[in-house]
Design an enzyme around this catalytic site. Structure first.
Site, PDB file in Angstrom:
ATOM      1  N   GLU A 260       0.893  -1.173   0.000  1.00 35.65           N
ATOM      2  CA  GLU A 260       0.000   0.000   0.000  1.00 35.65           C
ATOM      3  C   GLU A 260       0.916   1.204   0.000  1.00 35.65           C
ATOM      4  O   GLU A 260       1.673   1.406   0.939  1.00 35.65           O
ATOM      5  CB  GLU A 260      -0.906  -0.045   1.218  1.00 35.65           C
ATOM      6  N   CYS A 294      -1.479   9.378   3.071  1.00 35.49           N
ATOM      7  CA  CYS A 294      -1.338   8.916   1.693  1.00 35.49           C
ATOM      8  C   CYS A 294      -2.536   9.370   0.874  1.00 35.49           C
ATOM      9  O   CYS A 294      -2.436   9.567  -0.327  1.00 35.49           O
ATOM     10  CB  CYS A 294      -1.226   7.404   1.665  1.00 35.49           C
TER      11      CYS A 294
END
Ligand code: NAD
Length: 488
Positions: A260, A294
């Site tokens: 990720e 993120c």
């Protein structure tokens, strides 16, 4: 696996507009305001440890939060040899993970103090982070099964969600029956140590979950050893590529990598958007957590017809942002994680300033690793060379006729994490969301945050491998696939 979660209740957390909740938090956190924590690797077999480093507070760099003893090569070897999956059955694993969730909820005082002092998290972020960590524990606990685990999993996490992501990876790997080697970010060893101690206290065997403290070299050692069966990684895209290369050289070709990674996230605001709603969503998406998410908004596209008004309103809202101590309730934006990040991002803004592209920026606070939120003019997302991991928002204008070109430009970055859309045209929602390649699309709201179980999170392309964390498919990658499926 079932596509819809069985009925369950997410962690309740705290209501920061409710005075009794605030008083409870303050009473629990205050005793740890100057506490110094000590962290070390937690390895099943004894071996001599490495060097000890001090951990400082990003808001008050002169304050020591504690110290961490890093893993030595002998400890890494001992951990690899000592790893052993738990022999308890699914029912017992489930009970232990729920017990760990209870312990996390009980110890919110220490955890909030650590999140604020070691990671610079605001109170709002502390509450969200603890809730997510607890939700991961309970969600994966409910999915423990008798299926075959892979073996030993290395879990490598970033500093920006030092409790939630760290816990999410570990609990998923454990719920699938694997042994875990957990390597937290070098910036946040104290939180990791505290969390693993709670997991051990709940009953996770020490050989099933080992903590290994260190920087990238330790991560590299733990992803290039054939005794490792799989890797769960969250962090930058560059690091994911290095790990993929190491795994290809040293691990079995079947070993899964769940990565990720980063994003270059955009939002499109068209001329029908509700301006106040859009501005609130933009400010939260770009500047909450000091942009160290993120999912954070990096490039805002505003339709030309409303761009002047929107920009003026946005700058007005930015002027109201409070940059101060993470645990002060008035604070909207806390410090960056460390001096290096502050220097790098300040340099980035300085370059844009020299080019006359900074439309607005706030003042620098006197102390702490702050970078004041800034708004930078760009022609489009292609002007962003990389993910700038801080409170920096780029703004571009587009004509109605250019909408599809904007969508193509966003897709052409190769990233695909979050995307935001502000519009009141239903057909446009469909048109844009069918074409945008992003893991999570948010319409008429902010584009940060996810909810375990109901809103799984993860990206596509350079942003990650999937499946999404906190979703029904995630655990399947921590289990052995049958031979036919993995063949060829
Ligand atoms: P990073 O890649 O620098 O570090 C992440 C982890 O990898 C750390 O534990 C680090 O020690 C380790 N590491 C470094 N080099 C390594 C190597 N060669 N081999 C193995 N491990 C190594 O990232 P960061 O600065 O800690 O975190 C910020 C990044 O994480 C941003 O790019 C952000 O977008 C991303 N992120 C993504 C998600 C998501 O869900 N997609 C969530 C949070 C953060």
């Amino acid at each position: 696996p079932e596509l819809f979660a069985p009925e369950r209740v997410n962690s309740k957390g705290f209501d920061l507009s409710h005075t009794p909740d605030l008083e409870r938090i303050e009473a629990a956190r205050a005793p740890f305001e100057t506490h110094e924590w000590q962290a070390s690797s937690l390895i099943a077999n004894a071996a001599q440890a490495g060097q000890t480093v001090a951990v400082s507070n990003p808001y008050d760099p002169n304050q020591t939060v504690g110290s961490a003893t890093l893993a030595s090569p002998q400890q890494i070897e001992a951990a690899l040899n000592g790893a052993s999956a738990w022999s308890e059955g699914p029912a017992e694993c489930r009970a232990i993970l729920h017990k760990a969730a209870d312990l996390y909820e009980e110890h919110y005082g220490e955890l909030f103090a650590l999140l604020a002092r070691e990671a610079g998290k605001t109170l709002l972020d502390c509450v969200g982070e603890l809730r997510e960590a607890v939700d991961f524990l309970r969600y994966y606990a409910e999915r423990t099964t008798n299926e075959t685990p892979i073996g030993t999993f290395t879990c490598i996490s970033p500093w920006n969600f030092p409790l939630a992501i760290f816990t999410g990876q570990i609990s998923a790997a454990l719920a699938a029956g694997n042994a875990v080697l957990a390597k937290p970010a070098e910036q946040t060893p104290l939180i990791a140590h505290f969390a693993v101690s709670l997991l051990h206290e709940a009953g996770v065997p020490r050989a099933a979950l080992q903590l290994i403290l260190g920087a990238g070299d330790v991560g590299a050692a733990l992803t290039s050893d054939p005794r490792i069966g799989g890797v769960a990684f969250t962090g930058s895209t560059e690091t994911a590529k290095l790990i993929r290369t190491n795994m290809a050289k040293h691990l079995s070709p079947d070993a899964p990598l769940l990565a990720e990674t980063g994003g270059l996230n955009a939002m499109i605001v068209d001329s029908t958007a509700l301006p106040e709603q859009a501005v609130t969503a933009i400010v939260e998406s770009a500047f909450q957590s000091a942009g160290q998410r993120c999912s954070a908004l990096r490039c805002l596209y505003v339709q030309e017809d409303v761009a002047d008004t929107m920009q003026e309103m946005l700058i007005g809202a930015m002027k109201e942002l409070c940059l101060s101590a993470p645990w002060d309730l008035r604070t909207d934006v806390g410090p960056l994680i460390e001096a290096e990040a502050q220097i790098q991002i300040s340099d980035y803004v300085a370059t844009a300033r020299a080019q006359g592209r900074v439309l607005y920026e706030l003042d620098q606070p006197e102390k702490g690793h702050f970078v004041p939120p800034a708004l930078i003019d760009v022609n489009g997302i292609a002007d962003l060379e990389r993910e700038v991991f801080g409170p920096i928002l780029h703004i571009a204008r587009f004509k109605a006729s250019e909408l599809d070109q904007v969508i193509n430009d966003i897709n052409d970055t190769g990233y695909g994490l979050t995307f935001g859309l502000q519009t009141r045209i239903d057909d446009r929602v469909q048109h844009v969301s069918e074409r945008i390649k992003a893991g999570n699309i948010y319409v008429n709201r902010n584009q940060i945050g996810a909810i375990v179980g109901s809103q799984p999170f993860g990206g596509a392309g350079l942003s990650g491998t999937g499946p999404k964390a906190g979703g029904p498919l995630y655990l399947s990658r921590f289990r052995k696939v049958d031979a036919l499926q993995s063949d060829g």
